[in-house]
Design a protein around this motif. Structure first.
Motif, PDB file in Angstrom:
ATOM      1  N   CYS A  89       1.211  27.699  -9.863  1.00 31.27           N
ATOM      2  CA  CYS A  89       1.989  26.620 -10.308  1.00 31.27           C
ATOM      3  C   CYS A  89       2.783  26.180  -9.025  1.00 31.27           C
ATOM      4  O   CYS A  89       3.122  27.183  -8.337  1.00 31.27           O
ATOM      5  CB  CYS A  89       3.010  27.425 -11.323  1.00 31.27           C
ATOM      6  SG  CYS A  89       4.332  26.040 -11.583  1.00 31.27           S
ATOM      7  N   ILE A  90       2.820  24.944  -8.779  1.00 35.89           N
ATOM      8  CA  ILE A  90       3.417  24.387  -7.587  1.00 35.89           C
ATOM      9  C   ILE A  90       4.781  24.023  -7.804  1.00 35.89           C
ATOM     10  O   ILE A  90       5.351  22.941  -7.057  1.00 35.89           O
ATOM     11  CB  ILE A  90       2.355  23.157  -6.886  1.00 35.89           C
ATOM     12  CG1 ILE A  90       2.356  22.195  -7.886  1.00 35.89           C
ATOM     13  CG2 ILE A  90       1.201  23.855  -6.464  1.00 35.89           C
ATOM     14  CD1 ILE A  90       2.002  20.799  -7.389  1.00 35.89           C
TER      15      ILE A  90
ATOM     16  N   CYS B 265      -2.360  23.383 -18.166  1.00 36.71           N
ATOM     17  CA  CYS B 265      -0.838  23.385 -18.313  1.00 36.71           C
ATOM     18  C   CYS B 265      -0.434  22.267 -19.165  1.00 36.71           C
ATOM     19  O   CYS B 265      -0.488  20.988 -18.563  1.00 36.71           O
ATOM     20  CB  CYS B 265      -0.094  23.533 -16.822  1.00 36.71           C
ATOM     21  SG  CYS B 265       1.294  23.719 -17.231  1.00 36.71           S
TER      22      CYS B 265
ATOM     23  N   PHE C 248      -2.030  20.508 -14.016  1.00 36.40           N
ATOM     24  CA  PHE C 248      -1.256  19.468 -14.762  1.00 36.40           C
ATOM     25  C   PHE C 248      -2.275  18.682 -15.876  1.00 36.40           C
ATOM     26  O   PHE C 248      -3.209  18.197 -15.643  1.00 36.40           O
ATOM     27  CB  PHE C 248      -0.577  18.301 -13.835  1.00 36.40           C
ATOM     28  CG  PHE C 248      -0.020  17.371 -14.590  1.00 36.40           C
ATOM     29  CD1 PHE C 248       1.182  17.699 -15.130  1.00 36.40           C
ATOM     30  CD2 PHE C 248      -0.297  16.047 -14.771  1.00 36.40           C
ATOM     31  CE1 PHE C 248       2.006  16.713 -15.815  1.00 36.40           C
ATOM     32  CE2 PHE C 248       0.265  15.036 -15.688  1.00 36.40           C
ATOM     33  CZ  PHE C 248       1.663  15.328 -15.841  1.00 36.40           C
TER      34      PHE C 248
ATOM     35  N   ILE D 218       7.343  20.792  -6.042  1.00 32.78           N
ATOM     36  CA  ILE D 218       7.514  19.669  -6.605  1.00 32.78           C
ATOM     37  C   ILE D 218       9.043  19.391  -6.603  1.00 32.78           C
ATOM     38  O   ILE D 218       9.712  18.482  -6.229  1.00 32.78           O
ATOM     39  CB  ILE D 218       7.126  19.840  -8.093  1.00 32.78           C
ATOM     40  CG1 ILE D 218       5.618  19.801  -8.300  1.00 32.78           C
ATOM     41  CG2 ILE D 218       7.702  18.396  -8.916  1.00 32.78           C
ATOM     42  CD1 ILE D 218       5.020  19.842  -9.380  1.00 32.78           C
TER      43      ILE D 218
ATOM     44  N   GLY E  36       3.868  26.839 -16.106  1.00 36.62           N
ATOM     45  CA  GLY E  36       5.067  27.222 -15.106  1.00 36.62           C
ATOM     46  C   GLY E  36       6.164  26.439 -16.091  1.00 36.62           C
ATOM     47  O   GLY E  36       6.082  25.675 -17.008  1.00 36.62           O
TER      48      GLY E  36
ATOM     49  N   CYS F 217      -0.808  18.848  -9.102  1.00 35.81           N
ATOM     50  CA  CYS F 217      -0.985  19.966  -9.398  1.00 35.81           C
ATOM     51  C   CYS F 217      -2.308  20.156 -10.273  1.00 35.81           C
ATOM     52  O   CYS F 217      -2.600  19.457 -11.038  1.00 35.81           O
ATOM     53  CB  CYS F 217       0.041  20.601 -10.564  1.00 35.81           C
ATOM     54  SG  CYS F 217      -0.337  22.325 -11.110  1.00 35.81           S
TER      55      CYS F 217
END
Ligand code: SF4
Lengths: 79, 390
Positions: free
Chosen positions: B318-319, B340, B336, B323, B347, B333
């Motif tokens: 997870c970034i 997710c 995304f 972000i 996340g 991501c």
């Protein structure tokens, strides 16, 4: 979470300073809200409410400023 | 509703958008700090009203997003115990801990209740003297006075079966940390209006001056946000870096003094770990010594790792941290809208109503890769379907 919305104080339910509460209306919805942090706010005032607490009274004069600015735009540039 | 609808009128939005276009001569990158603002920007598609070279990046102001995994794990530990009523704001239930989330503890029989206010949790404690009632007290400066009041009243009234599991964050140290980061692209900030409602903005001029960034205290309605951007761009174009208050109908320079007094009475400053971002000095609050009996971590003998540098890392890919520091967008991501999604979040920003990922997923109005790809994929499959039909 930091969402906070404007509502209007309709009644004061408890006037004890640290426990001050009142009924606040948000359109058609009414809720009991803690008013301990806005001792200056009274019935008829609009307040910003977050997590069951009024955190600020809305200043109606300041609220109009942006519309006055936009209305005056052509004749009176702000910068 | 008054003080809401008038700030959403299309004609005034267009008028302000034109003003922004008029003053903009070059690219600028501006961060809106608060997740509530991020949500409004994406929901109302405000980026579309801006000149293409004004980029908005999304800040760390989402308490659900930055609450460390360790806190979620501690919450899960407490909520699973018998004789506990565990209370939380709704968004927290789906946030992934290291193994599971609070929602699954509830499904397994944990008594977890969603409350609107910490005072509702306190009332539950009064109603159930035979139970331990724990409130997951997350938030920024906006929520700190409410959480503090619950602890204050519990102590004043001797409601000893009530405690708080705190995860309280402070915004200015996070802004400073971003300003100091060599990777940062942020040239101006829209400061979170409701944080400033409590704290005022007397601490911001020194940040603006030290780092040469305009800081505009900004509200949450479309017109507020556009005016905040206008004031910020105007400063950038004129080479100024000052503090301005767009949200003056609600925010005063000194803030809400009784609320600040309540925070100081109950909490003291501590270093704090932010999920995905890491450790930021002096960026959190914990209960003062006199309120420790109301500290759920102590009451239940749980480890306190959030105030130390060795908190649990996120290893899911997870970034969210990048972000929330304005370095990337949700569409960057790899997870995304694939693994997710709001129904299966990896996340926290995909769960929270103030998370950037959830906002992009829900509204997908940005002309960025995902929205574009979605449309492109839809068109291609439409064409394929037509061909198949012929
Ligand atoms: S899309 Fe999911 S995994 Fe990716 S950054 Fe957002 S919350 Fe994290």
């Amino acid at each position: 979470m930091c969402l906070a919305i404007p509502g209007k104080i309709e009644h004061i339910l408890n006037a004890v300073p640290m426990e001050r509460t009142g009924t606040v209306s948000f359109g058609d919805i009414r809720k009991e809200i803690n008013l301990a942090f806005v001792p200056e706010a009274d019935v008829g005032d609009y307040v910003i409410v977050h997590a069951g607490f009024a955190i600020s009274k809305i200043n109606p004069t300041e609220a109009r400023k942006i519309f006055q600015l936009l209305a005056n735009d052509e004749t009176d540039p702000p910068c | 509703m008054k003080y809401m609808h008038e700030y959403r009128q299309a004609d005034t939005i267009k008028q302000l958008a034109d003003k922004i276009a008029d003053v903009t001569s070059q690219p600028w990158t501006i961060m809106e700090v608060c997740g509530g603002q991020t949500n409004a920007i994406v929901k109302f598609g405000l980026q579309q009203f801006l000149p293409s070279h004004i980029e908005l990046v999304h800040g760390p102001g989402c308490p659900v997003c930055v609450t460390p995994v360790d806190i979620i794990d501690n919450a899960i530990d407490i909520a699973a115990r018998p004789n506990v009523i565990f209370c939380s704001f709704g968004d927290m239930l789906r946030v992934p801990g290291s193994a599971k989330d609070l929602q699954s503890v509830k499904a397994e029989g944990g008594d977890i209740r969603i409350v609107y206010s910490p005072m509702d949790a306190l009332k539950l404690a009064q109603k159930h003297p035979d139970k331990e009632v724990v409130f997951l007290a997350i938030g920024f400066e906006t929520t700190a006075p409410a959480n503090a009041m619950a602890a204050y009243q519990a102590r004043a009234k001797g409601i000893n079966n009530f405690s708080l599991l705190t995860s309280q964050f402070l915004v200015p140290p996070a802004i400073e940390a971003m300003c100091q980061s060599p990777q940062s692209r942020i040239q101006g900030f829209l400061a979170a209006g409701h944080v400033c409602t409590i704290m005022g903005y007397e601490s911001y001029p020194q940040l603006a001056e030290k780092y040469g960034v305009p800081i505009v205290v900004t509200g949450f309605e479309p017109l507020d946000i556009l005016q905040g951007i206008f004031l910020c761009v105007q400063q950038l174009e004129q080479g100024r870096s000052e503090v301005e208050n767009q949200y003056s109908r609600v925010v005063s320079q000194q803030g809400n003094v009784p609320a600040q007094q309540m925070i100081t009475e109950v909490f003291e400053c501590q270093s704090q770990s932010w999920r995905g971002i890491g450790h930021i000095p002096h960026s959190g609050l914990r209960l003062r010594e006199t309120f420790r009996p109301f500290d759920a971590g102590q009451k239940f003998g749980l480890p306190d790792r959030i105030s130390s540098a060795n908190s649990t890392d996120d290893t899911t890919g997870c970034i969210s941290g990048e972000i929330m520091q304005g370095l990337k967008k949700p569409c960057d991501c790899i997870h995304f809208a694939k693994q997710c999604r709001p129904e299966s979040p990896i996340g926290a920003p995909m769960v929270s109503s103030e998370g950037a990922c959830a906002a992009y997923y829900r509204y997908a109005t940005f002309n960025e890769s995902v929205a574009f790809n979605k449309r492109a994929t839809a068109q291609t499959s439409e064409k394929t379907a037509k061909r198949r039909d012929q």
